[in-house]
Design a protein around this motif. Structure first.
Motif, PDB file in Angstrom:
ATOM      1  N   ASN A 127       0.868  -1.187  -0.040  1.00  0.00           N
ATOM      2  CA  ASN A 127      -0.020  -0.220   0.093  1.00  0.00           C
ATOM      3  C   ASN A 127       0.769   1.191   0.141  1.00  0.00           C
ATOM      4  OD1 ASN A 127      -2.306  -1.431   0.135  1.00  0.00           O
ATOM      5  ND2 ASN A 127      -2.141  -1.776   2.382  1.00  0.00           N
ATOM      6  N   ASN A 128       2.137   1.114  -0.227  1.00  0.00           N
ATOM      7  CA  ASN A 128       2.941   2.415  -0.459  1.00  0.00           C
ATOM      8  C   ASN A 128       4.123   2.061  -1.455  1.00  0.00           C
ATOM      9  OD1 ASN A 128       3.768   4.910   0.469  1.00  0.00           O
ATOM     10  ND2 ASN A 128       5.104   4.362   2.092  1.00  0.00           N
ATOM     11  N   GLU A 129       3.438   1.754  -2.427  1.00  0.00           N
ATOM     12  CA  GLU A 129       4.758   1.310  -3.675  1.00  0.00           C
ATOM     13  C   GLU A 129       4.869   2.509  -4.433  1.00  0.00           C
ATOM     14  OE1 GLU A 129       4.513  -3.247  -4.717  1.00  0.00           O
ATOM     15  OE2 GLU A 129       2.524  -2.194  -5.028  1.00  0.00           O
ATOM     16  N   LYS A 130       6.320   3.176  -4.475  1.00  0.00           N
ATOM     17  CA  LYS A 130       6.751   4.213  -5.195  1.00  0.00           C
ATOM     18  C   LYS A 130       7.992   3.923  -5.936  1.00  0.00           C
ATOM     19  CE  LYS A 130       4.844   7.025  -1.657  1.00  0.00           C
ATOM     20  NZ  LYS A 130       4.974   7.801  -0.258  1.00  0.00           N
ATOM     21  N   TYR A 131       8.465   5.031  -6.825  1.00  0.00           N
ATOM     22  CA  TYR A 131       9.533   5.107  -7.561  1.00  0.00           C
ATOM     23  C   TYR A 131      10.154   6.312  -7.707  1.00  0.00           C
ATOM     24  CZ  TYR A 131       7.043   5.839 -11.623  1.00  0.00           C
ATOM     25  OH  TYR A 131       6.048   6.318 -12.828  1.00  0.00           O
ATOM     26  N   TRP A 132      11.400   6.493  -7.720  1.00  0.00           N
ATOM     27  CA  TRP A 132      11.910   7.907  -7.928  1.00  0.00           C
ATOM     28  C   TRP A 132      13.449   7.651  -8.353  1.00  0.00           C
ATOM     29  CZ3 TRP A 132      11.012   5.866  -3.027  1.00  0.00           C
ATOM     30  CH2 TRP A 132      11.973   5.647  -2.321  1.00  0.00           C
ATOM     31  N   VAL A 133      14.049   8.631  -8.863  1.00  0.00           N
ATOM     32  CA  VAL A 133      15.545   8.746  -9.144  1.00  0.00           C
ATOM     33  C   VAL A 133      16.458   9.607  -8.366  1.00  0.00           C
ATOM     34  CG1 VAL A 133      16.961   9.323 -11.194  1.00  0.00           C
ATOM     35  CG2 VAL A 133      14.574   8.745 -11.731  1.00  0.00           C
ATOM     36  N   GLU A 134      17.666   8.802  -8.124  1.00  0.00           N
ATOM     37  CA  GLU A 134      18.719   9.299  -7.250  1.00  0.00           C
ATOM     38  C   GLU A 134      19.967   9.408  -8.033  1.00  0.00           C
ATOM     39  OE1 GLU A 134      17.110   7.800  -2.972  1.00  0.00           O
ATOM     40  OE2 GLU A 134      18.678   6.645  -3.809  1.00  0.00           O
ATOM     41  N   ARG A 135      20.678  10.289  -7.555  1.00  0.00           N
ATOM     42  CA  ARG A 135      22.215  10.780  -8.320  1.00  0.00           C
ATOM     43  C   ARG A 135      23.244  10.804  -7.295  1.00  0.00           C
ATOM     44  NH1 ARG A 135      24.185  16.288  -9.679  1.00  0.00           N
ATOM     45  NH2 ARG A 135      25.877  15.851 -11.377  1.00  0.00           N
ATOM     46  N   ALA A 136      24.250  10.174  -7.733  1.00  0.00           N
ATOM     47  CA  ALA A 136      25.479  10.278  -6.843  1.00  0.00           C
ATOM     48  C   ALA A 136      26.564  11.268  -7.888  1.00  0.00           C
ATOM     49  CB  ALA A 136      26.188   9.192  -6.690  1.00  0.00           C
ATOM     50  N   ASN A 137      27.384  12.106  -7.022  1.00  0.00           N
ATOM     51  CA  ASN A 137      28.253  12.983  -7.692  1.00  0.00           C
ATOM     52  C   ASN A 137      29.438  12.291  -8.289  1.00  0.00           C
ATOM     53  OD1 ASN A 137      26.967  15.155  -7.370  1.00  0.00           O
ATOM     54  ND2 ASN A 137      27.753  15.541  -5.342  1.00  0.00           N
ATOM     55  N   GLN A 149      21.447  11.156  -3.790  1.00  0.00           N
ATOM     56  CA  GLN A 149      20.515  12.023  -3.231  1.00  0.00           C
ATOM     57  C   GLN A 149      19.325  12.008  -4.642  1.00  0.00           C
ATOM     58  OE1 GLN A 149      20.753  14.014  -0.589  1.00  0.00           O
ATOM     59  NE2 GLN A 149      22.600  13.192  -0.058  1.00  0.00           N
ATOM     60  N   ILE A 150      18.301  12.517  -4.174  1.00  0.00           N
ATOM     61  CA  ILE A 150      16.885  12.321  -4.800  1.00  0.00           C
ATOM     62  C   ILE A 150      17.278  13.541  -6.076  1.00  0.00           C
ATOM     63  CG2 ILE A 150      14.378  12.919  -5.395  1.00  0.00           C
ATOM     64  CD1 ILE A 150      14.035  11.861  -2.558  1.00  0.00           C
ATOM     65  N   ASP A 151      17.118  13.112  -7.207  1.00  0.00           N
ATOM     66  CA  ASP A 151      17.312  14.044  -8.295  1.00  0.00           C
ATOM     67  C   ASP A 151      15.892  14.413  -8.942  1.00  0.00           C
ATOM     68  OD1 ASP A 151      17.531  14.977 -11.016  1.00  0.00           O
ATOM     69  OD2 ASP A 151      19.539  14.045 -11.493  1.00  0.00           O
ATOM     70  N   LYS A 152      15.469  15.700  -8.545  1.00  0.00           N
ATOM     71  CA  LYS A 152      14.250  16.071  -9.141  1.00  0.00           C
ATOM     72  C   LYS A 152      14.076  16.714 -10.304  1.00  0.00           C
ATOM     73  CE  LYS A 152      12.820  16.829  -4.251  1.00  0.00           C
ATOM     74  NZ  LYS A 152      11.989  17.708  -3.247  1.00  0.00           N
TER      75      LYS A 152
END
Length: 197
Positions: free
Chosen positions: A70-80, A112-115
């Motif tokens: 009931n809390n399935e999500k996805y997003w993109v993150e970036r490392a320097n 870190q999250i890449d918005k």
């Protein structure tokens, strides 16, 4: 002997009832089919954008898949900068994510999250969820917690599969090709090993 068959009116009434039943049930089936197509296409476009960003910025990106009921999500993150996959650190991060205990003196995370690619955490349409995620670096397919698919500055992508399902008969698999970064759709459940044969 009196033989009586169906009249034309009786046949038309039965056909009308059957048509109404099909008419009520079909939109639900087609809606899920259209939703899963839309989600699969979105992931194909998103993976292409992540791969391009990783190459242009000379950074390692990762697609994060959160698989909590009931809390399935996805997003993109970036490392320097370029960053190799540290399987042990990734496993530790998954365990810490399950415990949700963050130490105050802990160093900042590498990713870190890449918005610029996903403005916020994205959710799947109602009725769909992530079945499992499997990467070439995972010991077993993941169906809970967070899973990560890495995109490298050289244009390579971590070989992986994402299963998107309605929990019943409808399951599609997205397959990420490690050399081209292309995501392909298979309209059934498949493991990473099956796709690499």
């Amino acid at each position: 002997m009196n033989r009586r068959g169906f009249t034309l009116i009786e046949v038309m009434i039965v056909l009308a009832i059957l048509g109404a039943i099909v008419g009520l049930g079909a939109p639900r089936l087609f809606k899920k089919q259209n939703n899963i197509k839309s989600v699969a296409r979105h992931f194909i476009v998103l993976s292409r954008e992540i791969r391009n960003k990783a190459r242009l910025s000379n950074s390692t990106y990762r697609l994060v898949i959160q698989m909590e009921p009931n809390n399935e999500k996805y997003w993109v993150e970036r490392a320097n900068g370029p960053l190799p996959i540290d399987v042990e650190a990734q496993e530790k991060e998954r365990e810490e994510g399950k415990n949700k205990d963050k130490k105050e003196d802990a160093p900042p995370p590498l990713f870190q999250i890449d918005k610029s690619l996903t403005k916020k955490e994205q959710t799947l349409p109602d009725g769909l969820h992530f079945g499992q995620v499997e990467t070439v670096n995972s010991k077993a397919p993941l169906s809970t917690g967070n899973a990560y698919i890495h995109f490298f500055p050289e244009g390579f992508v971590e070989a992986s599969t994402i299963q998107i399902t309605d929990g019943n008969k409808l399951t599609w698999t997205l397959v990420f090709n490690p050399l081209t970064g292309q995501a392909d759709i298979i309209e059934k459940a498949q493991s990473l090993k099956d796709t690499q044969r």
